[in-house]
Design a protein around this motif. Structure first.
Motif, PDB file in Angstrom:
ATOM      1  N   ASP A   1       0.825  -1.200   0.000  1.00  0.00           N
ATOM      2  CA  ASP A   1       0.000   0.000   0.000  1.00  0.00           C
ATOM      3  C   ASP A   1       0.861   1.253   0.000  1.00  0.00           C
ATOM      4  O   ASP A   1       1.745   1.414   0.854  1.00  0.00           O
ATOM      5  CB  ASP A   1      -0.908  -0.017   1.242  1.00  0.00           C
ATOM      6  N   ARG A   2       0.631   2.137  -0.966  1.00  0.00           N
ATOM      7  CA  ARG A   2       1.297   3.435  -1.059  1.00  0.00           C
ATOM      8  C   ARG A   2       2.824   3.321  -1.138  1.00  0.00           C
ATOM      9  O   ARG A   2       3.538   4.198  -0.660  1.00  0.00           O
ATOM     10  CB  ARG A   2       0.886   4.335   0.109  1.00  0.00           C
ATOM     11  N   GLN A   3       3.294   2.251  -1.755  1.00  0.00           N
ATOM     12  CA  GLN A   3       4.726   2.094  -1.991  1.00  0.00           C
ATOM     13  C   GLN A   3       4.965   1.742  -3.457  1.00  0.00           C
ATOM     14  O   GLN A   3       4.251   0.916  -4.025  1.00  0.00           O
ATOM     15  CB  GLN A   3       5.315   1.000  -1.105  1.00  0.00           C
ATOM     16  N   LEU A   4       5.966   2.384  -4.051  1.00  0.00           N
ATOM     17  CA  LEU A   4       6.352   2.117  -5.428  1.00  0.00           C
ATOM     18  C   LEU A   4       7.874   2.126  -5.523  1.00  0.00           C
ATOM     19  O   LEU A   4       8.560   2.773  -4.726  1.00  0.00           O
ATOM     20  CB  LEU A   4       5.791   3.180  -6.378  1.00  0.00           C
ATOM     21  N   ASP A   5       8.407   1.399  -6.500  1.00  0.00           N
ATOM     22  CA  ASP A   5       9.824   1.480  -6.843  1.00  0.00           C
ATOM     23  C   ASP A   5       9.961   2.431  -8.027  1.00  0.00           C
ATOM     24  O   ASP A   5       9.288   2.260  -9.054  1.00  0.00           O
ATOM     25  CB  ASP A   5      10.372   0.103  -7.215  1.00  0.00           C
ATOM     26  N   PHE A   6      10.818   3.422  -7.897  1.00  0.00           N
ATOM     27  CA  PHE A   6      10.970   4.449  -8.928  1.00  0.00           C
ATOM     28  C   PHE A   6      12.308   4.277  -9.654  1.00  0.00           C
ATOM     29  O   PHE A   6      13.333   3.950  -9.034  1.00  0.00           O
ATOM     30  CB  PHE A   6      10.902   5.842  -8.298  1.00  0.00           C
ATOM     31  N   PHE A   7      12.282   4.532 -10.964  1.00  0.00           N
ATOM     32  CA  PHE A   7      13.457   4.364 -11.801  1.00  0.00           C
ATOM     33  C   PHE A   7      13.570   5.550 -12.762  1.00  0.00           C
ATOM     34  O   PHE A   7      12.602   6.262 -13.006  1.00  0.00           O
ATOM     35  CB  PHE A   7      13.366   3.065 -12.608  1.00  0.00           C
ATOM     36  N   GLY A   8      14.768   5.717 -13.325  1.00  0.00           N
ATOM     37  CA  GLY A   8      14.971   6.773 -14.310  1.00  0.00           C
ATOM     38  C   GLY A   8      16.361   7.355 -14.226  1.00  0.00           C
ATOM     39  O   GLY A   8      17.201   6.928 -13.426  1.00  0.00           O
ATOM     40  N   GLY A   9      16.613   8.360 -15.038  1.00  0.00           N
ATOM     41  CA  GLY A   9      17.892   9.054 -15.028  1.00  0.00           C
ATOM     42  C   GLY A   9      19.022   8.208 -15.572  1.00  0.00           C
ATOM     43  O   GLY A   9      18.831   7.249 -16.328  1.00  0.00           O
ATOM     44  N   VAL A  10      20.226   8.555 -15.182  1.00  0.00           N
ATOM     45  CA  VAL A  10      21.431   7.869 -15.653  1.00  0.00           C
ATOM     46  C   VAL A  10      21.421   6.397 -15.252  1.00  0.00           C
ATOM     47  O   VAL A  10      21.860   5.530 -16.021  1.00  0.00           O
ATOM     48  CB  VAL A  10      22.686   8.593 -15.119  1.00  0.00           C
ATOM     49  N   ARG A  11      20.894   6.094 -14.076  1.00  0.00           N
ATOM     50  CA  ARG A  11      20.857   4.688 -13.637  1.00  0.00           C
ATOM     51  C   ARG A  11      20.005   3.835 -14.565  1.00  0.00           C
ATOM     52  O   ARG A  11      20.279   2.650 -14.753  1.00  0.00           O
ATOM     53  CB  ARG A  11      20.290   4.590 -12.225  1.00  0.00           C
ATOM     54  N   TRP A  12      18.942   4.417 -15.122  1.00  0.00           N
ATOM     55  CA  TRP A  12      18.094   3.687 -16.055  1.00  0.00           C
ATOM     56  C   TRP A  12      18.750   3.574 -17.432  1.00  0.00           C
ATOM     57  O   TRP A  12      18.768   2.511 -18.036  1.00  0.00           O
ATOM     58  CB  TRP A  12      16.737   4.390 -16.162  1.00  0.00           C
ATOM     59  N   ARG A  13      19.335   4.664 -17.898  1.00  0.00           N
ATOM     60  CA  ARG A  13      19.915   4.665 -19.247  1.00  0.00           C
ATOM     61  C   ARG A  13      21.175   3.808 -19.345  1.00  0.00           C
ATOM     62  O   ARG A  13      21.511   3.309 -20.413  1.00  0.00           O
ATOM     63  CB  ARG A  13      20.210   6.098 -19.687  1.00  0.00           C
ATOM     64  N   TYR A  14      21.882   3.663 -18.242  1.00  0.00           N
ATOM     65  CA  TYR A  14      23.112   2.860 -18.244  1.00  0.00           C
ATOM     66  C   TYR A  14      22.988   1.708 -17.251  1.00  0.00           C
ATOM     67  O   TYR A  14      23.941   1.374 -16.557  1.00  0.00           O
ATOM     68  CB  TYR A  14      24.309   3.756 -17.907  1.00  0.00           C
ATOM     69  N   GLU A  15      21.802   1.088 -17.241  1.00  0.00           N
ATOM     70  CA  GLU A  15      21.538   0.062 -16.239  1.00  0.00           C
ATOM     71  C   GLU A  15      22.451  -1.157 -16.386  1.00  0.00           C
ATOM     72  O   GLU A  15      22.661  -1.884 -15.417  1.00  0.00           O
ATOM     73  CB  GLU A  15      20.083  -0.381 -16.289  1.00  0.00           C
ATOM     74  N   GLU A  16      23.016  -1.387 -17.583  1.00  0.00           N
ATOM     75  CA  GLU A  16      23.916  -2.533 -17.739  1.00  0.00           C
ATOM     76  C   GLU A  16      25.184  -2.376 -16.899  1.00  0.00           C
ATOM     77  O   GLU A  16      25.879  -3.359 -16.624  1.00  0.00           O
ATOM     78  CB  GLU A  16      24.294  -2.714 -19.216  1.00  0.00           C
ATOM     79  N   HIS A  17      25.493  -1.141 -16.496  1.00  0.00           N
ATOM     80  CA  HIS A  17      26.660  -0.888 -15.656  1.00  0.00           C
ATOM     81  C   HIS A  17      26.299  -0.712 -14.174  1.00  0.00           C
ATOM     82  O   HIS A  17      27.197  -0.478 -13.353  1.00  0.00           O
ATOM     83  CB  HIS A  17      27.395   0.368 -16.137  1.00  0.00           C
ATOM     84  N   ILE A  18      25.020  -0.800 -13.850  1.00  0.00           N
ATOM     85  CA  ILE A  18      24.546  -0.537 -12.486  1.00  0.00           C
ATOM     86  C   ILE A  18      24.042  -1.839 -11.872  1.00  0.00           C
ATOM     87  O   ILE A  18      23.205  -2.521 -12.473  1.00  0.00           O
ATOM     88  CB  ILE A  18      23.400   0.496 -12.487  1.00  0.00           C
ATOM     89  N   PRO A  19      24.510  -2.227 -10.694  1.00  0.00           N
ATOM     90  CA  PRO A  19      23.952  -3.421 -10.033  1.00  0.00           C
ATOM     91  C   PRO A  19      22.445  -3.276  -9.855  1.00  0.00           C
ATOM     92  O   PRO A  19      21.944  -2.179  -9.590  1.00  0.00           O
ATOM     93  CB  PRO A  19      24.677  -3.453  -8.687  1.00  0.00           C
ATOM     94  N   GLN A  20      21.729  -4.362 -10.002  1.00  0.00           N
ATOM     95  CA  GLN A  20      20.275  -4.301  -9.911  1.00  0.00           C
ATOM     96  C   GLN A  20      19.796  -3.687  -8.609  1.00  0.00           C
ATOM     97  O   GLN A  20      18.806  -2.961  -8.571  1.00  0.00           O
ATOM     98  CB  GLN A  20      19.677  -5.700 -10.090  1.00  0.00           C
ATOM     99  N   SER A  21      20.511  -3.953  -7.528  1.00  0.00           N
ATOM    100  CA  SER A  21      20.103  -3.433  -6.217  1.00  0.00           C
ATOM    101  C   SER A  21      20.275  -1.916  -6.107  1.00  0.00           C
ATOM    102  O   SER A  21      19.771  -1.306  -5.159  1.00  0.00           O
ATOM    103  CB  SER A  21      20.914  -4.118  -5.113  1.00  0.00           C
ATOM    104  N   SER A  22      20.990  -1.306  -7.061  1.00  0.00           N
ATOM    105  CA  SER A  22      21.258   0.136  -6.999  1.00  0.00           C
ATOM    106  C   SER A  22      20.536   0.928  -8.075  1.00  0.00           C
ATOM    107  O   SER A  22      20.831   2.107  -8.273  1.00  0.00           O
ATOM    108  CB  SER A  22      22.767   0.384  -7.126  1.00  0.00           C
ATOM    109  N   ARG A  23      19.602   0.339  -8.770  1.00  0.00           N
ATOM    110  CA  ARG A  23      18.959   1.014  -9.904  1.00  0.00           C
ATOM    111  C   ARG A  23      17.802   1.918  -9.500  1.00  0.00           C
ATOM    112  O   ARG A  23      17.422   2.799 -10.264  1.00  0.00           O
ATOM    113  CB  ARG A  23      18.478  -0.027 -10.925  1.00  0.00           C
ATOM    114  N   LYS A  24      17.213   1.706  -8.341  1.00  0.00           N
ATOM    115  CA  LYS A  24      16.082   2.543  -7.926  1.00  0.00           C
ATOM    116  C   LYS A  24      16.558   3.955  -7.562  1.00  0.00           C
ATOM    117  O   LYS A  24      17.698   4.139  -7.117  1.00  0.00           O
ATOM    118  CB  LYS A  24      15.367   1.934  -6.720  1.00  0.00           C
ATOM    119  N   ILE A  25      15.685   4.919  -7.756  1.00  0.00           N
ATOM    120  CA  ILE A  25      16.043   6.308  -7.441  1.00  0.00           C
ATOM    121  C   ILE A  25      15.267   6.839  -6.236  1.00  0.00           C
ATOM    122  O   ILE A  25      15.392   8.020  -5.917  1.00  0.00           O
ATOM    123  CB  ILE A  25      15.829   7.236  -8.654  1.00  0.00           C
ATOM    124  N   ASP A  26      14.476   5.991  -5.572  1.00  0.00           N
ATOM    125  CA  ASP A  26      13.765   6.457  -4.385  1.00  0.00           C
ATOM    126  C   ASP A  26      14.610   6.214  -3.139  1.00  0.00           C
ATOM    127  O   ASP A  26      15.292   5.203  -3.020  1.00  0.00           O
ATOM    128  CB  ASP A  26      12.403   5.779  -4.253  1.00  0.00           C
TER     129      ASP A  26
END
Length: 289
Positions: free
Chosen positions: A176-201
């Protein structure tokens, strides 16, 4: 004031952990230490802690205004351990904020209203935490600024942000009232970002309470702290504008040579003003006008 350790700060200055707001600035390297501390001092935090290695310098004008604590924020879990130690020592209800160097807090109308005013309103709305979006900043010209950090030529993505439902592990149903947010450089270069570090919230602003724990994914063990709003209307949110991801991608040999520029068709110059972030939908004023 200088201390010998975080424990020494808690022993000597526990009276600062009664009401707040207290800013915990974790310094990982020597990039933009002074500007980060000055920004948060100007924002109006009653107490600013600079948790940083002894080898790093501070300008004299800042040294007299912050509480310097020797600390290695690059060790695994070091930031979360420090935040939890301060929470356990604080008076329940004390407001805290935490970030890293080269990160800058913005909230609605921050140019004319102090952080204490904003948190006072948020408290009146019976909220004990505030969702912040970590908005990636990056230098517009990596040839001129190979570190990807430039305050004068900072850019951000004006679109490309999205949210996904956050499932309850036991049931698989959305929380309830919780979401995972994504975007920015972490989204565009996600192949270089560990999955656990991709969220921006990140729950960067919160009130201390007994037995509260910050978890390694920047969420809290109290699920209500992780919500973006109360059940009856939208609440304030804020943004932490951060060079941290771009800086790391250019410092890491595995990604540095794959990135000639962070700019794309949805890049726009960062204006260092809350109005731009509100217009882009990157934070929410809620009922605060």
């Amino acid at each position: 004031m200088m201390y010998t350790s975080l424990d020494d700060f808690i022993d000597q200055s526990k009276d600062l952990l009664v009401k707040g707001p207290v800013a915990l600035i974790f310094v990982e390297d020597e990039v933009e230490i002074a500007t980060t501390l000055r920004h948060h001092l100007q924002t109006g935090f009653n107490t600013v802690l600079a948790l940083m290695p002894d080898a790093f310098d501070l300008p004299k004008d800042i040294m007299s205004k912050v509480h310097r604590v020797p600390y290695d924020a690059t060790r695994p879990q070091a930031v979360f351990n420090a935040v939890n130690k301060v929470i356990s020592a604080a008076e329940p209800g004390c407001w805290f904020y935490y970030c890293y160097n080269a990160e800058y807090l913005f909230y609605p109308f921050c140019e004319t209203r102090s952080i204490a005013e904003m948190l006072s309103f948020h408290t009146e709305e019976r909220r004990d935490a505030m969702l912040t979006y970590v908005i990636d900043l990056y230098a517009g010209d990596l040839q001129a600024t190979p570190s990807a950090v430039s305050l004068e030529q900072a850019y951000l993505d004006k679109s490309g942000y999205y949210a996904q439902a956050r499932p309850e592990p036991e049931t698989g149903h959305p929380r309830d009232r919780q979401l995972d947010f994504f975007g920015g450089v972490r989204w565009r270069y996600e192949e270089h970002i560990p999955q656990s570090s991709r969220k921006i919230d990140r729950i960067s602003l919160f009130r201390a309470k007994t037995n509260l724990k910050l978890l390694p994914d920047h969420r809290f063990d109290d699920q209500e702290y992780n919500t973006y709003a109360c059940p009856w209307h939208h609440n304030l949110t804020a943004a932490v504008c951060s060079f941290r991801t771009a800086k790391a991608l250019k410092r890491n040999p595995g990604s540095s040579f794959d990135i000639d520029s962070f700019r794309w068709h949805n890049s726009t110059p960062f204006e260092w003003h809350s109005r731009q972030l509100l217009d882009l939908g990157l934070m929410e004023p809620g009922q605060w006008f």
